[in-house]
Design a protein around this motif. Structure first.
Motif, PDB file in Angstrom:
ATOM      1  N   PRO A   1      -0.015   6.996   4.621  1.00  0.00           N
ATOM      2  CA  PRO A   1      -1.212   7.119   5.458  1.00  0.00           C
ATOM      3  C   PRO A   1      -0.945   7.575   6.889  1.00  0.00           C
ATOM      4  N   CYS A   2      -1.907   8.286   7.447  1.00  0.00           N
ATOM      5  CA  CYS A   2      -1.833   8.657   8.871  1.00  0.00           C
ATOM      6  C   CYS A   2      -2.050   7.432   9.746  1.00  0.00           C
ATOM      7  N   ASP A   3      -2.989   6.595   9.350  1.00  0.00           N
ATOM      8  CA  ASP A   3      -3.377   5.403  10.109  1.00  0.00           C
ATOM      9  C   ASP A   3      -3.483   4.243   9.119  1.00  0.00           C
ATOM     10  N   SER A   4      -2.702   3.207   9.343  1.00  0.00           N
ATOM     11  CA  SER A   4      -2.636   2.104   8.383  1.00  0.00           C
ATOM     12  C   SER A   4      -3.976   1.424   8.156  1.00  0.00           C
ATOM     13  N   LYS A   5      -4.841   1.410   9.157  1.00  0.00           N
ATOM     14  CA  LYS A   5      -6.159   0.779   9.024  1.00  0.00           C
ATOM     15  C   LYS A   5      -7.247   1.791   8.673  1.00  0.00           C
ATOM     16  N   GLY A   6      -7.173   2.971   9.271  1.00  0.00           N
ATOM     17  CA  GLY A   6      -8.208   3.984   9.076  1.00  0.00           C
ATOM     18  C   GLY A   6      -8.273   4.549   7.677  1.00  0.00           C
ATOM     19  N   VAL A   7      -7.247   4.302   6.867  1.00  0.00           N
ATOM     20  CA  VAL A   7      -7.219   4.834   5.504  1.00  0.00           C
ATOM     21  C   VAL A   7      -8.051   3.984   4.541  1.00  0.00           C
ATOM     22  N   LYS A   8      -8.602   2.884   4.991  1.00  0.00           N
ATOM     23  CA  LYS A   8      -9.321   1.958   4.100  1.00  0.00           C
ATOM     24  C   LYS A   8     -10.430   2.621   3.285  1.00  0.00           C
ATOM     25  N   PRO A   9     -11.277   3.501   3.864  1.00  0.00           N
ATOM     26  CA  PRO A   9     -12.321   4.133   3.045  1.00  0.00           C
ATOM     27  C   PRO A   9     -11.748   4.882   1.837  1.00  0.00           C
ATOM     28  N   ALA A  10     -10.591   5.502   2.019  1.00  0.00           N
ATOM     29  CA  ALA A  10      -9.964   6.225   0.910  1.00  0.00           C
ATOM     30  C   ALA A  10      -9.439   5.251  -0.142  1.00  0.00           C
ATOM     31  N   LEU A  11      -8.918   4.127   0.316  1.00  0.00           N
ATOM     32  CA  LEU A  11      -8.446   3.104  -0.621  1.00  0.00           C
ATOM     33  C   LEU A  11      -9.612   2.558  -1.440  1.00  0.00           C
ATOM     34  N   GLU A  12     -10.742   2.375  -0.781  1.00  0.00           N
ATOM     35  CA  GLU A  12     -11.941   1.898  -1.477  1.00  0.00           C
ATOM     36  C   GLU A  12     -12.407   2.911  -2.513  1.00  0.00           C
ATOM     37  N   ALA A  13     -12.299   4.194  -2.165  1.00  0.00           N
ATOM     38  CA  ALA A  13     -12.699   5.249  -3.092  1.00  0.00           C
ATOM     39  C   ALA A  13     -11.797   5.263  -4.325  1.00  0.00           C
ATOM     40  N   CYS A  14     -10.503   5.073  -4.100  1.00  0.00           N
ATOM     41  CA  CYS A  14      -9.562   5.028  -5.218  1.00  0.00           C
ATOM     42  C   CYS A  14      -9.842   3.819  -6.110  1.00  0.00           C
ATOM     43  N   LYS A  15     -10.131   2.694  -5.490  1.00  0.00           N
ATOM     44  CA  LYS A  15     -10.432   1.482  -6.261  1.00  0.00           C
ATOM     45  C   LYS A  15     -11.680   1.677  -7.115  1.00  0.00           C
ATOM     46  N   ALA A  16     -12.684   2.304  -6.525  1.00  0.00           N
ATOM     47  CA  ALA A  16     -13.931   2.550  -7.263  1.00  0.00           C
ATOM     48  C   ALA A  16     -13.703   3.489  -8.447  1.00  0.00           C
ATOM     49  N   ALA A  17     -12.744   4.403  -8.295  1.00  0.00           N
ATOM     50  CA  ALA A  17     -12.444   5.367  -9.359  1.00  0.00           C
ATOM     51  C   ALA A  17     -11.351   4.863 -10.303  1.00  0.00           C
ATOM     52  N   ASN A  18     -10.904   3.618 -10.076  1.00  0.00           N
ATOM     53  CA  ASN A  18      -9.852   3.010 -10.897  1.00  0.00           C
ATOM     54  C   ASN A  18      -8.557   3.816 -10.852  1.00  0.00           C
ATOM     55  N   ILE A  19      -8.223   4.304  -9.664  1.00  0.00           N
ATOM     56  CA  ILE A  19      -6.996   5.075  -9.478  1.00  0.00           C
ATOM     57  C   ILE A  19      -5.988   4.225  -8.710  1.00  0.00           C
ATOM     58  N   PRO A  20      -4.842   3.907  -9.320  1.00  0.00           N
ATOM     59  CA  PRO A  20      -3.830   3.097  -8.630  1.00  0.00           C
ATOM     60  C   PRO A  20      -3.188   3.865  -7.478  1.00  0.00           C
ATOM     61  N   VAL A  21      -2.915   3.160  -6.402  1.00  0.00           N
ATOM     62  CA  VAL A  21      -2.312   3.764  -5.212  1.00  0.00           C
ATOM     63  C   VAL A  21      -0.893   3.246  -5.056  1.00  0.00           C
ATOM     64  N   ILE A  22       0.062   4.181  -5.047  1.00  0.00           N
ATOM     65  CA  ILE A  22       1.457   3.846  -4.780  1.00  0.00           C
ATOM     66  C   ILE A  22       1.717   4.217  -3.326  1.00  0.00           C
ATOM     67  N   ASN A  23       1.787   3.218  -2.479  1.00  0.00           N
ATOM     68  CA  ASN A  23       1.941   3.404  -1.035  1.00  0.00           C
ATOM     69  C   ASN A  23       3.422   3.620  -0.708  1.00  0.00           C
ATOM     70  N   VAL A  24       3.740   4.741  -0.052  1.00  0.00           N
ATOM     71  CA  VAL A  24       5.136   5.067   0.229  1.00  0.00           C
ATOM     72  C   VAL A  24       5.409   5.227   1.722  1.00  0.00           C
ATOM     73  N   ASP A  25       6.573   4.778   2.138  1.00  0.00           N
ATOM     74  CA  ASP A  25       7.149   4.971   3.470  1.00  0.00           C
ATOM     75  C   ASP A  25       6.480   4.172   4.578  1.00  0.00           C
ATOM     76  N   SER A  26       5.218   4.398   4.845  1.00  0.00           N
ATOM     77  CA  SER A  26       4.508   3.689   5.916  1.00  0.00           C
ATOM     78  C   SER A  26       3.337   2.927   5.307  1.00  0.00           C
ATOM     79  N   GLY A  27       3.269   1.626   5.588  1.00  0.00           N
ATOM     80  CA  GLY A  27       2.330   0.763   4.887  1.00  0.00           C
ATOM     81  C   GLY A  27       0.880   0.869   5.332  1.00  0.00           C
TER      82      GLY A  27
END
Length: 338
Positions: free
Chosen positions: A121-147
């Protein structure tokens, strides 16, 4: 003339920040990797499934904070190679250090039918809307390098031990300057990987005579040179300078060379890029805490296939770093990432 040489040096350094690890970006770019390769076993401990017999195979997405950063390029290439070895496809898009742009890119990846997302992610907090979108689409997120800040919305987090990387630098400073030293640092608090590096550095020098007298935060590579010059002018008696990653530190070195004090100020870094290791061999940078983007990328793909098979994986994976100095740079090698 020296000023011009320093500026040129700064420009030829691959423009990026973080972390690696970690970073900033001067440009907007997008790269798509969509070619399929022949089916080959990855040979990992938890081996990936054989190439999909479904037309087109599995589709994965990758987005990082800065795809001009050599670390992120190496990580992307490792992921791409492992995915394509199974006959599958990787779509890679640059976040270009713009979280809104990255969130939109993730929405686009979801529309393109990805089955899992590799996210830096560019911003550890600002990425939340995208994480929510992935969750809604049942897409697992593998977070790499920066949390990410919302760790309950990812399947796993795979990174270098960034705290260790900063700690290794700090421990070397304490050893190098037993009578004390004043140091300056350039950081980026938006990148969690950098935050952890700085924490490790601060903990290592705590209680010693090594003191941080100047620090500045940056978000883009185009301000690194002027920031380094400003810190040097404000603190002309420093003994060491720490940059959040190799690209930043090589630019700091250029500023020191321009000022004619490169032989008096030791430059520390994090990444372990080929350019940084070559600089150490040439007595430019003093040290870099080396990461392994290849190991991170390979582990990320292993986890992605395990998730698709329904297997359990760990919540976090931490990959050790090692300090590279003139004493061991020949052994570390200067031609490639680990």
């Amino acid at each position: 003339m020296k000023k011009v040489l320093a500026f040129v040096l700064a420009l030829v350094v691959t423009l990026s920040l973080a972390a690696c690890s970690s970073g900033t970006a001067p440009t907007e770019s997008a790269v798509q990797s969509s070619e399929n390769a022949a089916s080959v076993s990855t040979g990992t401990e938890s081996s990936a499934p054989a190439a999909s017999t479904t037309k087109g195979g599995h589709v994965f997405g990758y987005t990082c904070m800065d795809m001009t950063n050599p670390f992120h390029i190496a990580m992307r290439d490792a992921i791409k190679a492992a995915v394509e070895a199974n006959g599958d496809k990787l779509i890679a898009i640059d976040g270009a250090m713009d979280q809104t742009k990255q969130n939109n890119a993730i929405d686009d990846l979801i529309t393109q039918g990805i089955e899992a997302l590799f996210l830096n992610p560019c911003d550890s907090k600002g990425v939340k809307p995208a994480l929510e979108a992935c969750k809604a689409a049942n897409i697992p997120v593998i977070n790499v390098d920066s949390g990410v800040a919302d760790t309950d919305m990812i399947a796993t987090f795979i990174s270098s031990n960034n705290y260790q990387a900063g700690k290794l630098c700090g421990e070397e400073m304490v050893k190098l300057f037993p009578d004390g030293a004043k140091i300056c640092i350039i950081e980026n608090p938006l990148a969690e990987s950098v935050v952890q590096r700085v924490k490790g550095l601060e903990d290592a020098i705590k209680g010693s005579k090594v003191e941080i007298v100047g620090r500045k935060s940056i978000a883009t590579m185009d301000v690194v040179l002027s920031t380094a010059e400003d810190l040097l002018q404000a603190h002309p008696d420093i003994s060491a300078f720490w940059g959040l990653n190799d690209d930043v530190s090589l630019t700091i070195l250029g500023a020191l060379q321009s000022a004619g004090v490169a032989n008096k100020v030791k430059v520390f870094s994090v990444d372990g890029s080929p350019s940084a290791k070559k600089s150490i061999a040439d007595k430019g940078l003093y040290a870099t805490a080396a990461q392994s983007p290849v190991s991170i990328g390979t582990k990320a793909v292993e986890c992605a296939y395990s998730i698709l098979k329904g297997d359990k994986i760990e919540a976090t994976y931490s990959i050790d770093t090692s300090l590279v100095t003139s004493e061991n740079v020949a052994e570390a090698g200067t031609d490639s990432w680990k």
